[in-house]
Scaffold this motif. Structure first.
Motif, PDB file in Angstrom:
ATOM      1  N   CYS A 126       0.823  -1.217   0.000  1.00  0.00           N
ATOM      2  CA  CYS A 126       0.000   0.000   0.000  1.00  0.00           C
ATOM      3  C   CYS A 126       0.856   1.267   0.000  1.00  0.00           C
ATOM      4  CB  CYS A 126      -0.907   0.022   1.234  1.00  0.00           C
ATOM      5  SG  CYS A 126      -2.296  -1.131   1.145  1.00  0.00           S
ATOM      6  N   GLU A 127       0.232   2.350  -0.469  1.00  0.00           N
ATOM      7  CA  GLU A 127       0.768   3.703  -0.306  1.00  0.00           C
ATOM      8  C   GLU A 127      -0.168   4.415   0.669  1.00  0.00           C
ATOM      9  OE1 GLU A 127       2.570   4.748  -4.686  1.00  0.00           O
ATOM     10  OE2 GLU A 127       0.385   4.893  -4.405  1.00  0.00           O
ATOM     11  N   ILE A 128       0.380   4.905   1.777  1.00  0.00           N
ATOM     12  CA  ILE A 128      -0.444   5.546   2.801  1.00  0.00           C
ATOM     13  C   ILE A 128       0.168   6.907   3.101  1.00  0.00           C
ATOM     14  CG2 ILE A 128      -1.320   5.387   5.154  1.00  0.00           C
ATOM     15  CD1 ILE A 128      -1.093   2.303   4.836  1.00  0.00           C
ATOM     16  N   PHE A 129      -0.558   7.961   2.742  1.00  0.00           N
ATOM     17  CA  PHE A 129      -0.029   9.318   2.830  1.00  0.00           C
ATOM     18  C   PHE A 129      -0.940  10.157   3.731  1.00  0.00           C
ATOM     19  CE2 PHE A 129       1.235   8.240  -1.749  1.00  0.00           C
ATOM     20  CZ  PHE A 129       2.419   7.646  -1.339  1.00  0.00           C
ATOM     21  N   LEU A 130      -0.395  10.608   4.854  1.00  0.00           N
ATOM     22  CA  LEU A 130      -1.151  11.404   5.814  1.00  0.00           C
ATOM     23  C   LEU A 130      -0.666  12.848   5.750  1.00  0.00           C
ATOM     24  CD1 LEU A 130      -1.060   8.959   8.879  1.00  0.00           C
ATOM     25  CD2 LEU A 130      -2.558   8.898   6.870  1.00  0.00           C
ATOM     26  N   PHE A 131      -1.399  13.702   5.029  1.00  0.00           N
ATOM     27  CA  PHE A 131      -1.014  15.100   4.859  1.00  0.00           C
ATOM     28  C   PHE A 131      -1.697  15.974   5.911  1.00  0.00           C
ATOM     29  CE2 PHE A 131      -0.784  13.359   0.440  1.00  0.00           C
ATOM     30  CZ  PHE A 131       0.601  13.401   0.329  1.00  0.00           C
ATOM     31  N   ASP A 132      -1.592  15.565   7.157  1.00  0.00           N
ATOM     32  CA  ASP A 132      -2.196  16.315   8.252  1.00  0.00           C
ATOM     33  C   ASP A 132      -1.401  16.031   9.522  1.00  0.00           C
ATOM     34  OD1 ASP A 132      -3.923  18.081   9.412  1.00  0.00           O
ATOM     35  OD2 ASP A 132      -5.673  16.752   9.393  1.00  0.00           O
ATOM     36  N   TYR A 133      -1.624  16.832  10.547  1.00  0.00           N
ATOM     37  CA  TYR A 133      -0.928  16.601  11.806  1.00  0.00           C
ATOM     38  C   TYR A 133      -1.763  15.679  12.684  1.00  0.00           C
ATOM     39  CZ  TYR A 133      -3.945  19.811  14.474  1.00  0.00           C
ATOM     40  OH  TYR A 133      -5.013  20.408  15.088  1.00  0.00           O
ATOM     41  N   SER A 134      -1.090  14.937  13.565  1.00  0.00           N
ATOM     42  CA  SER A 134      -1.775  13.962  14.412  1.00  0.00           C
ATOM     43  C   SER A 134      -1.148  13.939  15.795  1.00  0.00           C
ATOM     44  CB  SER A 134      -1.706  12.566  13.776  1.00  0.00           C
ATOM     45  OG  SER A 134      -0.358  12.213  13.521  1.00  0.00           O
ATOM     46  N   ASP A 151       0.601  23.130   3.360  1.00  0.00           N
ATOM     47  CA  ASP A 151       0.042  23.133   4.712  1.00  0.00           C
ATOM     48  C   ASP A 151       1.057  22.702   5.773  1.00  0.00           C
ATOM     49  OD1 ASP A 151      -3.114  23.499   4.456  1.00  0.00           O
ATOM     50  OD2 ASP A 151      -2.448  22.289   2.764  1.00  0.00           O
ATOM     51  N   LEU A 152       2.235  22.270   5.354  1.00  0.00           N
ATOM     52  CA  LEU A 152       3.201  21.701   6.308  1.00  0.00           C
ATOM     53  C   LEU A 152       3.644  22.680   7.394  1.00  0.00           C
ATOM     54  CD1 LEU A 152       4.876  19.252   7.144  1.00  0.00           C
ATOM     55  CD2 LEU A 152       6.645  19.991   5.535  1.00  0.00           C
ATOM     56  N   PRO A 153       4.017  23.937   7.073  1.00  0.00           N
ATOM     57  CA  PRO A 153       4.473  24.841   8.145  1.00  0.00           C
ATOM     58  C   PRO A 153       3.443  25.042   9.256  1.00  0.00           C
ATOM     59  CG  PRO A 153       5.068  25.728   5.996  1.00  0.00           C
ATOM     60  CD  PRO A 153       4.159  24.556   5.736  1.00  0.00           C
ATOM     61  N   GLU A 154       2.185  25.229   8.892  1.00  0.00           N
ATOM     62  CA  GLU A 154       1.135  25.413   9.903  1.00  0.00           C
ATOM     63  C   GLU A 154       0.942  24.143  10.728  1.00  0.00           C
ATOM     64  OE1 GLU A 154      -3.637  26.550  10.265  1.00  0.00           O
ATOM     65  OE2 GLU A 154      -2.648  26.515   8.304  1.00  0.00           O
ATOM     66  N   GLN A 155       1.014  22.982  10.072  1.00  0.00           N
ATOM     67  CA  GLN A 155       0.850  21.715  10.785  1.00  0.00           C
ATOM     68  C   GLN A 155       2.008  21.469  11.752  1.00  0.00           C
ATOM     69  OE1 GLN A 155       0.384  18.802   7.684  1.00  0.00           O
ATOM     70  NE2 GLN A 155      -1.589  19.617   7.026  1.00  0.00           N
ATOM     71  N   ILE A 156       3.209  21.869  11.375  1.00  0.00           N
ATOM     72  CA  ILE A 156       4.369  21.743  12.263  1.00  0.00           C
ATOM     73  C   ILE A 156       4.147  22.559  13.533  1.00  0.00           C
ATOM     74  CG2 ILE A 156       6.806  22.407  12.518  1.00  0.00           C
ATOM     75  CD1 ILE A 156       7.152  21.592   9.567  1.00  0.00           C
ATOM     76  N   GLN A 157       3.606  23.760  13.391  1.00  0.00           N
ATOM     77  CA  GLN A 157       3.307  24.591  14.554  1.00  0.00           C
ATOM     78  C   GLN A 157       2.241  23.949  15.437  1.00  0.00           C
ATOM     79  OE1 GLN A 157       2.297  28.488  13.065  1.00  0.00           O
ATOM     80  NE2 GLN A 157       4.424  29.159  13.048  1.00  0.00           N
ATOM     81  N   LYS A 158       1.199  23.411  14.825  1.00  0.00           N
ATOM     82  CA  LYS A 158       0.122  22.786  15.599  1.00  0.00           C
ATOM     83  C   LYS A 158       0.609  21.543  16.337  1.00  0.00           C
ATOM     84  CE  LYS A 158      -3.793  24.436  12.831  1.00  0.00           C
ATOM     85  NZ  LYS A 158      -4.906  24.067  11.927  1.00  0.00           N
TER      86      LYS A 158
END
Length: 209
Positions: free
Chosen positions: A59-67, A143-150
């Motif tokens: 599988c390819e599993i890509f999570l483009f969000d913060y967790s 969206d990566l910079p904002e997610q890094i902050q969160k």
């Protein structure tokens, strides 16, 4: 809700703020038992929840969000992109996988033949694992910079190369542990495998935009 008060009158029951708990559908934050699929979680679909990945093949599993945390169990021949994780990523019993990830803590147990491109705030830990190849996280999406902050990550501090192998490598004749360099991992400068994965991810991001 309506109830009958002591005077026999109908009265609407008050609802306090601590009673208004959002019901979370845990199935939205799981990826289990998949075979030969591409799974994409777009920004805003995880929003700081725990996410579970298990029993996936090819599988390819890509999570483009913060967790909050990520667990990856019993996955074989899979490619992962894991967006910023506020706490830990724990891989267990995985084999022949590629992983790009950013997290506070990274740990692998009983894993084999894994390529990891990593940002991690603390020392990565491996246990009973072999043939793990580490390199430095290098990726970007809007969206990566904002997610890094969160996720409360500080990119100025990256311990990707300071791996600690919890596995005893050898013992003296008396049975005492002997401290030595680990044969179970090495630092990799070969980015070809990650360039292919990044190209695939970028294509998918363009198609979804």
């Amino acid at each position: 809700k309506i109830f009958i008060n002591n005077c026999g009158m109908q009265e609407e029951k008050k609802q306090y703020s601590w009673e208004k708990k959002e019901i979370i559908d845990r199935n939205k934050y799981m990826c289990c038992g998949r075979n030969g699929e591409t799974i994409i979680k777009s920004p805003g679909t995880i929003s700081g929840q725990q996410f579970i990945i298990e029993d996936c093949l090819n599988c390819e599993i890509f999570l483009f969000d913060y967790s909050a945390t990520i667990t990856i169990d019993n996955c074989f021949n899979c490619s992962f992109f894991i967006g910023p994780v506020e706490s830990s990523i724990f891989m267990r019993n995985c084999k022949d996988c590629i992983c790009i990830a950013a997290c506070q803590q990274w740990r692998a147990k009983e894993c084999e033949n894994i390529d990891i491109q990593l940002y991690v705030s603390t020392t990565p830990i491996i246990e009973n694992s072999s043939n793990l190849r580490f390199s430095c996280f290098e990726f970007f999406y809007p969206d990566l910079p904002e997610q890094i902050q969160k996720a409360n990550l500080d990119l100025r501090i990256n311990h990707w190369r300071n791996i600690y192998d919890f596995t005893p490598h050898s013992r003296s004749k008396s049975g005492d542990l002997v401290v030595c360099s680990s044969p179970n991992f090495h630092l990799s400068e070969n980015n070809e495998i990650f360039n292919k994965l990044k190209s695939r991810i970028e294509t998918l991001l363009i198609l979804k935009s």
